[in-house]
Write a protein that holds these residues in place. Structure first.
Motif, mmCIF file in Angstrom:
data_model
loop_
_atom_site.group_PDB
_atom_site.id
_atom_site.type_symbol
_atom_site.label_atom_id
_atom_site.label_comp_id
_atom_site.label_asym_id
_atom_site.label_seq_id
_atom_site.Cartn_x
_atom_site.Cartn_y
_atom_site.Cartn_z
ATOM 1 N N ALA A 283 -8.242 14.558 -7.696
ATOM 2 C CA ALA A 283 -9.158 13.622 -7.163
ATOM 3 C C ALA A 283 -8.482 12.062 -7.180
ATOM 4 C CB ALA A 283 -10.310 13.776 -6.710
ATOM 5 N N PHE A 284 -8.400 11.313 -6.224
ATOM 6 C CA PHE A 284 -7.917 9.860 -6.445
ATOM 7 C C PHE A 284 -8.449 9.065 -5.145
ATOM 8 C CE2 PHE A 284 -4.769 11.281 -3.519
ATOM 9 C CZ PHE A 284 -4.001 9.876 -3.137
ATOM 10 N N GLU A 285 -8.373 7.855 -5.558
ATOM 11 C CA GLU A 285 -8.895 6.893 -4.450
ATOM 12 C C GLU A 285 -7.435 6.305 -3.918
ATOM 13 O OE1 GLU A 285 -12.074 3.932 -4.170
ATOM 14 O OE2 GLU A 285 -10.468 2.720 -4.961
ATOM 15 N N MET A 286 -7.212 6.629 -2.553
ATOM 16 C CA MET A 286 -6.160 6.429 -1.734
ATOM 17 C C MET A 286 -6.291 4.916 -1.144
ATOM 18 S SD MET A 286 -4.255 8.895 0.991
ATOM 19 C CE MET A 286 -2.583 8.477 1.539
ATOM 20 N N GLY A 287 -5.199 4.152 -1.124
ATOM 21 C CA GLY A 287 -5.201 3.012 -0.201
ATOM 22 C C GLY A 287 -5.476 1.662 -1.044
ATOM 23 N N THR A 288 -5.751 0.516 -0.406
ATOM 24 C CA THR A 288 -5.963 -0.710 -0.939
ATOM 25 C C THR A 288 -7.235 -1.336 -0.275
ATOM 26 O OG1 THR A 288 -3.662 -0.862 -1.508
ATOM 27 C CG2 THR A 288 -4.899 -2.739 -1.506
ATOM 28 N N SER A 289 -8.098 -2.179 -0.958
ATOM 29 C CA SER A 289 -8.961 -2.808 -0.095
ATOM 30 C C SER A 289 -8.338 -3.991 0.485
ATOM 31 C CB SER A 289 -10.034 -3.277 -1.366
ATOM 32 O OG SER A 289 -10.737 -4.333 -0.787
ATOM 33 N N GLN A 290 -8.888 -4.251 1.585
ATOM 34 C CA GLN A 290 -8.491 -5.105 2.500
ATOM 35 C C GLN A 290 -8.865 -6.680 2.233
ATOM 36 O OE1 GLN A 290 -9.685 -4.873 6.720
ATOM 37 N NE2 GLN A 290 -7.961 -6.353 7.437
ATOM 38 N N GLU A 291 -9.736 -6.561 1.274
ATOM 39 C CA GLU A 291 -10.486 -7.913 0.594
ATOM 40 C C GLU A 291 -9.309 -8.528 -0.541
ATOM 41 O OE1 GLU A 291 -12.431 -5.295 1.169
ATOM 42 O OE2 GLU A 291 -13.477 -6.241 2.658
ATOM 43 N N LEU A 292 -8.678 -7.389 -0.932
ATOM 44 C CA LEU A 292 -7.643 -7.982 -1.996
ATOM 45 C C LEU A 292 -6.463 -8.840 -1.085
ATOM 46 C CD1 LEU A 292 -7.520 -4.828 -4.338
ATOM 47 C CD2 LEU A 292 -8.530 -7.145 -4.851
ATOM 48 N N PHE A 293 -6.238 -8.371 0.061
ATOM 49 C CA PHE A 293 -5.076 -8.945 0.630
ATOM 50 C C PHE A 293 -5.493 -10.400 1.161
ATOM 51 C CE2 PHE A 293 -3.177 -4.689 1.248
ATOM 52 C CZ PHE A 293 -1.842 -5.027 1.296
ATOM 53 N N TYR B 96 -0.794 10.124 -4.163
ATOM 54 C CA TYR B 96 -1.064 10.877 -5.654
ATOM 55 C C TYR B 96 -0.126 11.149 -6.656
ATOM 56 C CZ TYR B 96 -3.398 14.450 -8.394
ATOM 57 O OH TYR B 96 -4.116 15.169 -9.482
ATOM 58 N N ALA B 97 0.990 11.762 -6.325
ATOM 59 C CA ALA B 97 2.023 11.952 -7.138
ATOM 60 C C ALA B 97 2.409 10.587 -7.958
ATOM 61 C CB ALA B 97 3.127 12.918 -6.677
#
Length: 374
Positions: free
Chosen positions: A71-81, A225-226
């Motif tokens: 399992a993993f967290e996919m994506g990026t937080s919009q706040e970081l942008f 993930y890979a």
């Protein structure tokens, strides 16, 4: 019950006749011990049988590695942008971050090379999208010159341009005669580049190769993930620094894009596969070198509703009006390329996404394959 009593009586008679009966435990205790040992042996046998029927994954085929389930967290937080903590631009929305669970699978250690693709062509006689003209019947509104076999190639601007105001069509040119055998155009060839990733590939070309090879394209979730290689929440497959200790980890653009490429990493365009260190799962060029097609259609907002287990991507809308031609879906490409730079496209980030489509071929896009575990 009667048979049990008979057994106890028989044991008692044997004990009475034994010359060492004073050293033996009471008959009921020995019976319980016997039953316990019998049950333990039976349980051990069951566990052994279960272990024998639960087979470990077969060794990966040549040129592939096993990507473990997880399992993993996919994506990026919009706040970081918004805070400026993510370099520059995103080609497609990467938010919200969401949990994904995947089964194990096999993945090619490298992008498919020119030599590997040639083996497919030699065996099948296949013609890629960039080698075939489009049909006027399919695209009645198109100009004849736009139907000729072609692929997109970067043409460095004649005068210095400002990427904040200039259209990218200033440096992208649809080039007749550019195809997988002629990356930059009809005068180019593959001499000395058989170990480079194949480019000028459309989505259907990548699918055709994968099917021939007994593989498939990875889903976008499998790809990310890979690419993370077992590292959680890092910007790049190797960590959070683009060039840790001044070391180049991927083939990308150095300098003022698109005006000057200093090629400090040693490459102006694509590089031989395995030119840089692999990630934690043993995957080479999972960042930079060339973009890679994944199986997913692009659908805006898909991350907001993506299922947790093995997401397969959204259902996009055709970018071609029905009156103008056949359905053409947008597709997702991953990994960035030799054209990505800190000042413009940071596609080599593990969460970065970019849009392509079903029919476009370009000289900075290729692919790699995966295979299910039987």
């Amino acid at each position: 019950m009667r048979s049990s009593s008979a057994g106890v009586n028989a044991i008692s008679m044997a004990v009475d006749k034994s010359p060492n009966n004073k050293q033996l435990p009471p008959p009921d205790m020995r019976l319980l011990t016997h039953l316990a040992i019998t049950c333990l042996l039976a349980l051990t046998s069951c566990v052994k049988d279960k272990q024998e029927t639960t087979k470990a994954p077969a060794p990966a085929a040549a040129g592939m590695v096993l990507i473990p389930s997880g399992a993993f967290e996919m994506g990026t937080s919009q706040e970081l942008f918004a805070q400026g903590n993510i370099p520059v631009r995103s080609g497609a929305e990467e938010w919200p971050p969401h949990q994904v669970i995947l089964d194990a699978f096999y993945m090619d250690t490298t992008e498919v090379t020119n030599l590997q693709f040639k083996e497919f062509i030699d065996a099948t006689g296949y013609k890629t999208q960039a080698e075939r003209p489009f049909s006027q019947e399919d695209y009645p509104q198109a100009k004849p010159e736009d139907l000729l076999p072609a692929a997109f190639v970067m043409a460095p601007p004649v005068t210095k341009v400002d990427i904040n105001t200039a259209s990218h069509w200033i440096w992208w040119k649809l080039t007749n005669g550019a195809d997988w055998q002629h990356p930059e155009g009809p005068k180019a060839n593959l001499v000395g580049r058989w170990d480079h990733p194949v480019v000028n590939i459309a989505y259907e070309d990548a699918e055709a190769y994968a099917k021939w090879a007994g593989k498939r394209l990875p889903t976008e979730a499998e790809w990310e993930y890979a690419a993370r290689g077992g590292l959680d929440g890092k910007l790049y497959p190797w960590g959070d620094e683009l060039t840790p200790g001044g070391k180049f980890m991927a083939n990308c653009w150095q300098g003022d894009f698109p005006n000057e490429n200093t090629s400090k990493d040693g490459f102006m365009t694509s590089s031989p596969v395995k030119s840089f260190e692999p990630n934690g799962y043993g995957l080479y060029d999972i960042a930079g070198n060339v973009w890679e097609f994944v199986a997913d259609q692009y659908q805006q907002g898909y991350y907001q509703k993506s299922p947790k287990f093995a997401p397969k991507g959204g259902v996009g809308e055709s970018i071609v009006d029905p009156a103008d031609g056949p359905v053409v879906y947008q597709r997702v490409i991953r990994g960035g390329s030799f054209l990505c730079s800190e000042g413009y496209c940071t596609g080599y980030r593990t969460a970065a996404r970019q849009r392509s489509d079903d029919i476009t071929s370009s000289y900075h896009t290729g692919f790699r394959c995966v295979k299910d575990i039987d």
